[in-house]
Structures are given as structure tokens and as C-alpha cells.
Design a protein around this motif. Sequence first.
Motif, PDB file in Angstrom:
ATOM      1  N   GLU A 106       0.762  -1.183   0.119  1.00  0.00           N
ATOM      2  CA  GLU A 106       0.011  -0.042  -0.024  1.00  0.00           C
ATOM      3  C   GLU A 106       0.910   1.197  -0.070  1.00  0.00           C
ATOM      4  OE1 GLU A 106      -3.328  -0.309  -0.361  1.00  0.00           O
ATOM      5  OE2 GLU A 106      -3.054  -2.561  -0.512  1.00  0.00           O
ATOM      6  N   LEU A 107       2.109   1.204   0.799  1.00  0.00           N
ATOM      7  CA  LEU A 107       2.883   2.238   0.814  1.00  0.00           C
ATOM      8  C   LEU A 107       3.572   2.648  -0.465  1.00  0.00           C
ATOM      9  CD1 LEU A 107       4.279   1.962   4.401  1.00  0.00           C
ATOM     10  CD2 LEU A 107       2.757   3.762   3.491  1.00  0.00           C
ATOM     11  N   MET A 108       3.855   1.420  -1.305  1.00  0.00           N
ATOM     12  CA  MET A 108       4.445   1.469  -2.536  1.00  0.00           C
ATOM     13  C   MET A 108       3.400   2.282  -3.580  1.00  0.00           C
ATOM     14  SD  MET A 108       6.681  -1.726  -2.868  1.00  0.00           S
ATOM     15  CE  MET A 108       6.773  -1.838  -4.860  1.00  0.00           C
ATOM     16  N   LYS A 109       2.052   1.722  -3.364  1.00  0.00           N
ATOM     17  CA  LYS A 109       1.095   2.299  -4.243  1.00  0.00           C
ATOM     18  C   LYS A 109       0.829   3.834  -4.067  1.00  0.00           C
ATOM     19  CE  LYS A 109      -1.949  -1.840  -4.281  1.00  0.00           C
ATOM     20  NZ  LYS A 109      -3.136  -2.235  -4.172  1.00  0.00           N
ATOM     21  N   ALA A 110       1.171   4.321  -2.664  1.00  0.00           N
ATOM     22  CA  ALA A 110       0.886   5.572  -2.380  1.00  0.00           C
ATOM     23  C   ALA A 110       2.074   6.428  -3.008  1.00  0.00           C
ATOM     24  CB  ALA A 110       1.071   5.803  -1.077  1.00  0.00           C
ATOM     25  N   GLY A 111       3.276   5.959  -3.135  1.00  0.00           N
ATOM     26  CA  GLY A 111       4.230   6.438  -3.881  1.00  0.00           C
ATOM     27  C   GLY A 111       3.893   6.592  -5.233  1.00  0.00           C
ATOM     28  N   GLU A 112       3.551   5.534  -5.810  1.00  0.00           N
ATOM     29  CA  GLU A 112       3.026   5.691  -7.270  1.00  0.00           C
ATOM     30  C   GLU A 112       2.332   6.881  -7.815  1.00  0.00           C
ATOM     31  OE1 GLU A 112       1.696   1.979  -8.448  1.00  0.00           O
ATOM     32  OE2 GLU A 112       3.529   0.909  -8.009  1.00  0.00           O
ATOM     33  N   ILE A 113       1.147   6.947  -6.854  1.00  0.00           N
ATOM     34  CA  ILE A 113       0.128   7.904  -6.896  1.00  0.00           C
ATOM     35  C   ILE A 113       0.842   9.294  -6.766  1.00  0.00           C
ATOM     36  CG2 ILE A 113      -1.771   8.786  -5.849  1.00  0.00           C
ATOM     37  CD1 ILE A 113      -2.538   6.089  -5.010  1.00  0.00           C
ATOM     38  N   ARG A 114       1.676   9.356  -5.839  1.00  0.00           N
ATOM     39  CA  ARG A 114       2.443  10.913  -5.677  1.00  0.00           C
ATOM     40  C   ARG A 114       3.071  11.233  -6.910  1.00  0.00           C
ATOM     41  NH1 ARG A 114       7.279  12.309  -4.572  1.00  0.00           N
ATOM     42  NH2 ARG A 114       7.809  10.153  -4.224  1.00  0.00           N
ATOM     43  N   ARG A 115       3.790  10.204  -7.473  1.00  0.00           N
ATOM     44  CA  ARG A 115       4.733  10.524  -8.493  1.00  0.00           C
ATOM     45  C   ARG A 115       3.791  10.947 -10.038  1.00  0.00           C
ATOM     46  NH1 ARG A 115       7.697   6.622  -6.206  1.00  0.00           N
ATOM     47  NH2 ARG A 115       6.608   4.920  -7.190  1.00  0.00           N
ATOM     48  N   ALA A 116       2.710   9.899  -9.952  1.00  0.00           N
ATOM     49  CA  ALA A 116       1.694  10.080 -11.144  1.00  0.00           C
ATOM     50  C   ALA A 116       1.360  11.720 -10.861  1.00  0.00           C
ATOM     51  CB  ALA A 116       0.587   9.194 -10.897  1.00  0.00           C
ATOM     52  N   PHE A 117       0.663  12.040  -9.687  1.00  0.00           N
ATOM     53  CA  PHE A 117       0.074  13.355  -9.713  1.00  0.00           C
ATOM     54  C   PHE A 117       1.176  14.289  -9.789  1.00  0.00           C
ATOM     55  CE2 PHE A 117      -3.453  12.332  -6.382  1.00  0.00           C
ATOM     56  CZ  PHE A 117      -4.328  12.998  -7.013  1.00  0.00           C
ATOM     57  N   GLU A 118       2.528  14.282  -9.634  1.00  0.00           N
ATOM     58  CA  GLU A 118       3.433  15.269  -9.940  1.00  0.00           C
ATOM     59  C   GLU A 118       3.778  15.134 -11.416  1.00  0.00           C
ATOM     60  OE1 GLU A 118       6.986  13.718  -7.648  1.00  0.00           O
ATOM     61  OE2 GLU A 118       6.281  14.930  -6.079  1.00  0.00           O
ATOM     62  N   LEU A 119       3.661  14.165 -12.258  1.00  0.00           N
ATOM     63  CA  LEU A 119       3.801  13.990 -13.499  1.00  0.00           C
ATOM     64  C   LEU A 119       2.818  14.844 -14.207  1.00  0.00           C
ATOM     65  CD1 LEU A 119       5.311  13.114 -16.262  1.00  0.00           C
ATOM     66  CD2 LEU A 119       4.122  11.013 -15.800  1.00  0.00           C
ATOM     67  N   ASN A 120       1.505  14.386 -13.773  1.00  0.00           N
ATOM     68  CA  ASN A 120       0.400  15.031 -14.131  1.00  0.00           C
ATOM     69  C   ASN A 120       0.468  16.541 -14.242  1.00  0.00           C
ATOM     70  OD1 ASN A 120      -2.446  16.371 -14.421  1.00  0.00           O
ATOM     71  ND2 ASN A 120      -3.177  14.167 -14.283  1.00  0.00           N
ATOM     72  N   THR A 121       0.613  17.133 -13.121  1.00  0.00           N
ATOM     73  CA  THR A 121       0.801  18.468 -12.862  1.00  0.00           C
ATOM     74  C   THR A 121       1.891  19.258 -13.698  1.00  0.00           C
ATOM     75  OG1 THR A 121      -0.002  18.334 -10.628  1.00  0.00           O
ATOM     76  CG2 THR A 121       1.593  20.431 -10.989  1.00  0.00           C
ATOM     77  N   ALA A 122       3.126  18.291 -14.069  1.00  0.00           N
ATOM     78  CA  ALA A 122       4.067  18.908 -14.862  1.00  0.00           C
ATOM     79  C   ALA A 122       3.788  19.095 -16.345  1.00  0.00           C
ATOM     80  CB  ALA A 122       5.398  18.136 -14.532  1.00  0.00           C
ATOM     81  N   ILE A 123       3.250  18.035 -16.846  1.00  0.00           N
ATOM     82  CA  ILE A 123       2.568  18.039 -18.007  1.00  0.00           C
ATOM     83  C   ILE A 123       1.692  18.973 -18.313  1.00  0.00           C
ATOM     84  CG2 ILE A 123       1.089  16.795 -19.820  1.00  0.00           C
ATOM     85  CD1 ILE A 123       2.474  14.075 -18.688  1.00  0.00           C
ATOM     86  N   VAL A 124       0.664  19.411 -17.357  1.00  0.00           N
ATOM     87  CA  VAL A 124      -0.162  20.386 -17.638  1.00  0.00           C
ATOM     88  C   VAL A 124       0.315  21.917 -17.615  1.00  0.00           C
ATOM     89  CG1 VAL A 124      -2.131  21.528 -16.304  1.00  0.00           C
ATOM     90  CG2 VAL A 124      -2.342  19.087 -16.655  1.00  0.00           C
TER      91      VAL A 124
END
Length: 125
Positions: free
Chosen positions: A94-112
Motif C-alpha cells: 500500500e505504501l508503494m502504491k501511495a508513492g506511485e500515486i504521488r509520482r503520477a500526480f507530480e507528472l500530471n501537474t508537470a505535463i499540464v
Amino acid sequence: MEPVNLFDLASKQSRWLSVRQSAVAGNIANADTPRYVAIDVEPFEKVLDRTAVHMSATQSGHLGGGAEAAYAVRPQEFTGAPLPSKNTVVLESELMKAGEIRRAFELNTAIVKAFHAMMLSAVKG
């Protein structure tokens, strides 16, 4: 064929990430709850496959259902040794998934941000 709207796609992914983050947070919160079954949401690719045509709300009350209704929340497959609490939450996973989600949010924000800057430079000339 309609054009791909990057802002719409990023918004959909952001909503999906929010729902997944809620599911993971619930799993972590219930790690010691006896017989709790961990949940997860379907992959974002499946969400995109289903959303070829979508409705638009012209007023806030037109479309019912929250974000959870749009994304299939399902019990998670458990592979591992039985846990003392007899639930299916593995904190490391679950903690690994939380890290993946954080990185995906950061990538999403950077692309936008990059797309927004590109559009501003095109408009300003």
C-alpha cells in the motif's frame, strides 16, 4: 474524429488518482481491522477505454454519482501468507502504491504546466 484535449485527459487522470489515493488510504487506515478486504481501483487505461463518448453537465445537479461511481472499486487480490489480523492489507504494498500515486500526480501537474506554457507562448506569438 475529435481532437485530444490534454487538459480534459489530465483532469480525468487527476480524478482517478484521487479515487485511488482514497482507496489506498482506506486500506492503510484499516490495516489492523480484522477481516478487512483491501480494495483498489481499475487501471486508468480501462477507464480511458470506456470513455469514448461522455456526457457534459450544464448544471451541477444534472449528473448523479460521485467520482467513486465512475471508477470500479474492487477487492484486491491477496497473495501472501495469512496476516495476524486475517485481513488482506499488506502495508508495504500500500505504501508503494501511495508513492506511485504521488509520482503520477507530480507528472500530471508537470505535463499540464508545460502544455499551458506552450499554449501561452503560441497565443502571445
